[in-house]
Design a protein around this motif. Sequence first.
Motif, PDB file in Angstrom:
ATOM      1  N   CYS A  66       1.319 -35.409 -22.720  1.00  0.00           N
ATOM      2  CA  CYS A  66       2.337 -36.349 -23.210  1.00  0.00           C
ATOM      3  C   CYS A  66       1.686 -37.454 -24.027  1.00  0.00           C
ATOM      4  O   CYS A  66       1.540 -38.600 -23.587  1.00  0.00           O
ATOM      5  N   ASN A 107      12.034 -38.564 -30.304  1.00  0.00           N
ATOM      6  CA  ASN A 107      12.807 -38.864 -29.091  1.00  0.00           C
ATOM      7  C   ASN A 107      11.855 -39.362 -27.995  1.00  0.00           C
ATOM      8  O   ASN A 107      10.779 -38.792 -27.795  1.00  0.00           O
ATOM      9  N   ASN A 164      12.065 -38.887 -25.062  1.00  0.00           N
ATOM     10  CA  ASN A 164      11.897 -37.840 -24.044  1.00  0.00           C
ATOM     11  C   ASN A 164      11.155 -36.611 -24.562  1.00  0.00           C
ATOM     12  O   ASN A 164      11.150 -35.567 -23.918  1.00  0.00           O
ATOM     13  N   HIS A 165      10.535 -36.744 -25.730  1.00  0.00           N
ATOM     14  CA  HIS A 165       9.679 -35.662 -26.226  1.00  0.00           C
ATOM     15  C   HIS A 165       8.305 -36.249 -26.565  1.00  0.00           C
ATOM     16  O   HIS A 165       7.851 -36.204 -27.710  1.00  0.00           O
ATOM     17  N   GLU A 220       5.483 -35.219 -26.002  1.00  0.00           N
ATOM     18  CA  GLU A 220       4.461 -34.218 -26.346  1.00  0.00           C
ATOM     19  C   GLU A 220       4.253 -34.102 -27.857  1.00  0.00           C
ATOM     20  O   GLU A 220       3.207 -33.615 -28.310  1.00  0.00           O
ATOM     21  N   ALA A 221       5.247 -34.489 -28.651  1.00  0.00           N
ATOM     22  CA  ALA A 221       5.191 -34.241 -30.099  1.00  0.00           C
ATOM     23  C   ALA A 221       4.260 -35.220 -30.801  1.00  0.00           C
ATOM     24  O   ALA A 221       4.189 -36.400 -30.452  1.00  0.00           O
ATOM     25  N   GLU A 240      14.354 -26.128 -22.980  1.00  0.00           N
ATOM     26  CA  GLU A 240      13.395 -26.900 -22.176  1.00  0.00           C
ATOM     27  C   GLU A 240      11.983 -26.327 -22.332  1.00  0.00           C
ATOM     28  O   GLU A 240      11.012 -27.061 -22.502  1.00  0.00           O
ATOM     29  N   LEU A 258      10.755 -27.346 -25.819  1.00  0.00           N
ATOM     30  CA  LEU A 258      10.427 -28.772 -25.967  1.00  0.00           C
ATOM     31  C   LEU A 258       9.126 -29.143 -25.256  1.00  0.00           C
ATOM     32  O   LEU A 258       8.299 -29.867 -25.803  1.00  0.00           O
ATOM     33  N   ARG A 259       8.989 -28.651 -24.054  1.00  0.00           N
ATOM     34  CA  ARG A 259       7.800 -29.039 -23.274  1.00  0.00           C
ATOM     35  C   ARG A 259       6.503 -28.497 -23.883  1.00  0.00           C
ATOM     36  O   ARG A 259       5.414 -28.959 -23.568  1.00  0.00           O
ATOM     37  N   GLN A 304      16.768 -34.193 -22.699  1.00  0.00           N
ATOM     38  CA  GLN A 304      15.712 -33.163 -22.726  1.00  0.00           C
ATOM     39  C   GLN A 304      14.619 -33.498 -23.720  1.00  0.00           C
ATOM     40  O   GLN A 304      13.483 -33.081 -23.578  1.00  0.00           O
ATOM     41  N   GLY A 305      14.990 -34.225 -24.786  1.00  0.00           N
ATOM     42  CA  GLY A 305      13.965 -34.621 -25.746  1.00  0.00           C
ATOM     43  C   GLY A 305      14.155 -34.107 -27.160  1.00  0.00           C
ATOM     44  O   GLY A 305      13.232 -34.179 -27.982  1.00  0.00           O
ATOM     45  N   ASP A 334      14.638 -34.059 -30.889  1.00  0.00           N
ATOM     46  CA  ASP A 334      14.248 -35.140 -31.792  1.00  0.00           C
ATOM     47  C   ASP A 334      15.257 -35.385 -32.905  1.00  0.00           C
ATOM     48  O   ASP A 334      15.314 -36.468 -33.447  1.00  0.00           O
TER      49      ASP A 334
END
Lengths: 628, 628
Positions: free
Chosen positions: B92, B213, B215-216, B218-219, B277, B280-281, B321-322, B324
């Motif tokens: 993350c 986002n 909630n994302h 990781e990006a 999900e 996104l993860r 959920q994330g 974007d």
Amino acid sequence: MMSPPTPPAATPSDLDPSGSHPANSCPAVTTGALPASTKVFLAGSRHPDVRVPMRSIALHPSSGEPPVLVYDSSGPYTDPDAVIDITRGLPCLRAGWIAARGDVEPGPTRTAPSSEPDATNETEGPATPAFPVSHPPLRAKGGRAVTQLAYARAGIITPEMEFVAIRENQGREAARAAGARDGEAFGATLPDIVTPEFVRDEVARGRAIIPANINHPEAEPMIIGRNFLVKINANIGNSAVASSMAEEVEKMVWATRWGADTVMDLSTGPQIHNTREWILRNAPVPIGTVPLYQALEKVGGVAEDLNWEIFRDTLIEQAEQGVDYFTIHAGLRLHHVPLTIERVTGIVSRGGSIMARWCLHHHRESFLYEHFEEICDIARAYDVAFSLGDGLRPGSIADANDAAQFAELETLGELTQIAWAKDCQVMIEGPGHVPMHKIKENMDKQLATCGEAPFYTLGPLTTDIAPGYDHITSAIGGAMIGWFGTAMLCYVTPKEHLGLPDRTDVKTGVITYKIAAHAADLAKGHPGARSRDDALSRARFEFRWEDQFNLSLDPDTAHAFHDKTPAQEAHKVAHFCSMCGPKFCSMRLSHDLRAQTQKAQTQKEGMAAMAAKYRKGGDLYMPVKEET
Amino acid sequence: MMSPPTPPAATPSDLDPSGSHPANSCPAVTTGALPASTKVFLAGSRHPDVRVPMRSIALHPSSGEPPVLVYDSSGPYTDPDAVIDITRGLPCLRAGWIAARGDVEPGPTRTAPSSEPDATNETEGPATPAFPVSHPPLRAKGGRAVTQLAYARAGIITPEMEFVAIRENQGREAARAAGARDGEAFGATLPDIVTPEFVRDEVARGRAIIPANINHPEAEPMIIGRNFLVKINANIGNSAVASSMAEEVEKMVWATRWGADTVMDLSTGPQIHNTREWILRNAPVPIGTVPLYQALEKVGGVAEDLNWEIFRDTLIEQAEQGVDYFTIHAGLRLHHVPLTIERVTGIVSRGGSIMARWCLHHHRESFLYEHFEEICDIARAYDVAFSLGDGLRPGSIADANDAAQFAELETLGELTQIAWAKDCQVMIEGPGHVPMHKIKENMDKQLATCGEAPFYTLGPLTTDIAPGYDHITSAIGGAMIGWFGTAMLCYVTPKEHLGLPDRTDVKTGVITYKIAAHAADLAKGHPGARSRDDALSRARFEFRWEDQFNLSLDPDTAHAFHDKTPAQEAHKVAHFCSMCGPKFCSMRLSHDLRAQTQKAQTQKEGMAAMAAKYRKGGDLYMPVKEET
């Protein structure tokens, strides 16, 4: 309007194709019609023996639409009624027209001399056999110009001119009826209907050429010019280290099947003469060459040993065989060479680099430049058109539009005037590697410098970073320069920079360039160009999948791709497909919508009137609160 | 400048990946570096924990050149030091930055409710398992805007902004040193060096967006705007009748490996929530969706049954959920629908056709339009950017630039102002099918109507007649509209109109669009864009074959194509290749020429001086007789 197909003009021959030649003497070629397609012939009115082949694509009866007529470059190979025998060659479509003009006579038969590598067997593979049927060459009587340009200037409408006028016209009548003209032609003049007179005027003006060597009567006439459909050329040819004659003949047939308007045979190596003969005798399209390649073979590959006499003899040899256009790198002058020294990629044209080497070694102007008038005298005796080579075209984005490139273009402009004075047909080769923002300058300079002689470009490639995909990097530039006015696009295959194209690459290159040329025709506002797009889009919207495939440039691939995804056969006929499934099909929803709207409106007014009302800002449904 | 790679942030999990889930729970994805490539990290100065990944391509020592740094969208998958575990997800990267701003708090955990089809098993295949690691969602505290736009307007330079500034800069320093600026940018402003301040200013102005986002985390941050590198999006997603979650995760990884800057998950069917999900993860790039598709699933595919409450809940679910960026088709208004009735292909956008049906059925404006301010309130609480959908984009050449299309664009301009007033980031979707001569009008109208919000177009396709090759028909239009100012191009694959793209199609689409985007960057005169072209062209000219492959967009294909042709291994290292053979190699001849010229000139003067002299019209060699 339709007439039965021509029976094949099989020349009598004592050849036994089964055993008297090496394995590659009877190449197999691809024949047969494309899906749902019939070859039809449109007859001339001035010249009743003019029979122009077109492809008629039938649509599903549910469409209620007539067949779609499209341009057909594929020759007799897609005519199920034609008997194809590669060892005999194609029928001599133009032989009677040429003879009727009374201005040609038999020339000395020129075959490959025994001193040429063709007759020896110095390569690893078997020698290419001579073509089994002899074709005695013709040449002009007493120094006359037997070129389409000379006839046009004399006010003559040749059968070739009527042929191309009919050939260019498909769909124009319908388009005119629909009143649809839409495009930006950058000064090109696209008439509603192409008349034979228009063709003659454009050829006389030098703005278009009909490459049609009197010794290649098998070819179906076609025209290259800014005011006609954008054409594409496919390069084939073996090299010293790869490919055989049989493969090259099939590549030629294969390229025309998918839409190549001309084919250049760029063979090098010891088998040049015989390979070319097989290609010419079986080619339904004009064939171009770079005669310098064969001349270089004759001096053992040593550029410095080239001279005018060897080159002249090579020109005559190829003109007698029937080559329709010659690439001549006469525009590269001695004082241009130093302009290339600081380039990132130097000189990337083979012809250009050979001549640059010669010039520098001998410290003088090239024999091509110095003898250009004599070259014209040869060309006019056979009607070989010129493709004036851009030996200094840029080979990288960094070198685009540089001093070397444009200096050579100026010389090509001078040479154009010389050729025209000799009644020779001329087109001008163009780049190469050019980023998008420098493409239009190429077209504008070419038009200004070369008196609107047709431009014939290689792409251009719009970036250097995608070897393996240079059909795409160059389709971008090709579509743009075609829109701006280039008359013919030389294709680039995925193997560009990497290797010789195989059959698959040839097809990919041809289809890609048909896309670029057609996109250019659409953008120029070519009358009738859009009718095929519209027919295909209607088929798409009405879920006539087979019609969609049949109307596409490559029905086989479209069909195969569609078959790949859905597991269930039902989806192939359903009113939706695997991409979205039934719930998300915008086309299906759109149909429902149309029906719903129609139903809702029929009591009050017609749909067209309703749409018109909305366009004017009316609101049939309800006052809408504007949110802010 | 270089730092060791980040260790994977493996979240503890009690999952046993070997047995507790169906077969597709542990998808295999492609990992490993590209040829000759090393992942390096450039550190931020304002935010020392900013570590921007770049791909460094090593060249052969004989080149004497430094490695070439290129933009790298592939995430940890190409980092040999990273441990990839799809069941745990990516580290993350942004979690600390988000937390440090102190403006977010845990939101209610929203998981797929048991009433959703995900949990049932009504499809043929196994249900997609839930992602094994729970990610409690965050949301803004007390109605605050946690968007990059809000921060930019407040004068804050976020770590995300510094990240993208560094990311955009590769090669610019060198280019500036070389003094090379060349292009036509049509009003775009491309600075010599992208500073974090410039990024902030562009985001604040609404001219660029950073989809990110909260909630994302990781990006890796990236920016979409006319004054930055042109970006590309790859669409993936299963449908009710094809593909599985495992395939989609691999397609996402595969797409970013070849250069996709963002990925849209356009899945439909019952597995939407869980599939998303997993994507996104594991996604190192921003993920976009069309929330309407999931909302439609929730009402059993009956468009008329959609309502604001279901849509709102879907937005919140996806924001948590994330996702974007959301495609929202709020620009399609009731009175636009009749404008499509006479079209050749009606409404071809799935979202557009669903909403048109809804509007007509309920005889009112759509809930998307009427509730757009509330949609903004959701988006600003998570920093979900908008991609305002062009539900009325043309689906054929015939329908391009028509009244329906441009009427919707006007509404998108209104909605842009609403979104900006709410501190939401916005880009605008564009067509579609457009012939070349109508492309620029799209860009000009979009800039004028939508206040220079970034344009995000699908192609456009420049002809309808090539299904199976629509990556090419659209790359032509994509390169042009990218040049004119489009900030991101949505790829089109060879399967467009025919079926769902598989892994091969995804790669072809991505590489094709990297070509289009790069050609656009070159033409705009993006500083530094040409350095990769130049490096590759130098490698080509110097017969450094491996360098040429390694610098290309697709080294594997370039290498494979080169290997195919020559039978003799020696040709692969020789200073010529099978295309022309040794006698005809223009590059080799050009080298000889350079050496020869250098030798001839060194006594007298430098080559550069000599070239300059020729450019001025001098003539070092001999007076040349002008032929006439």
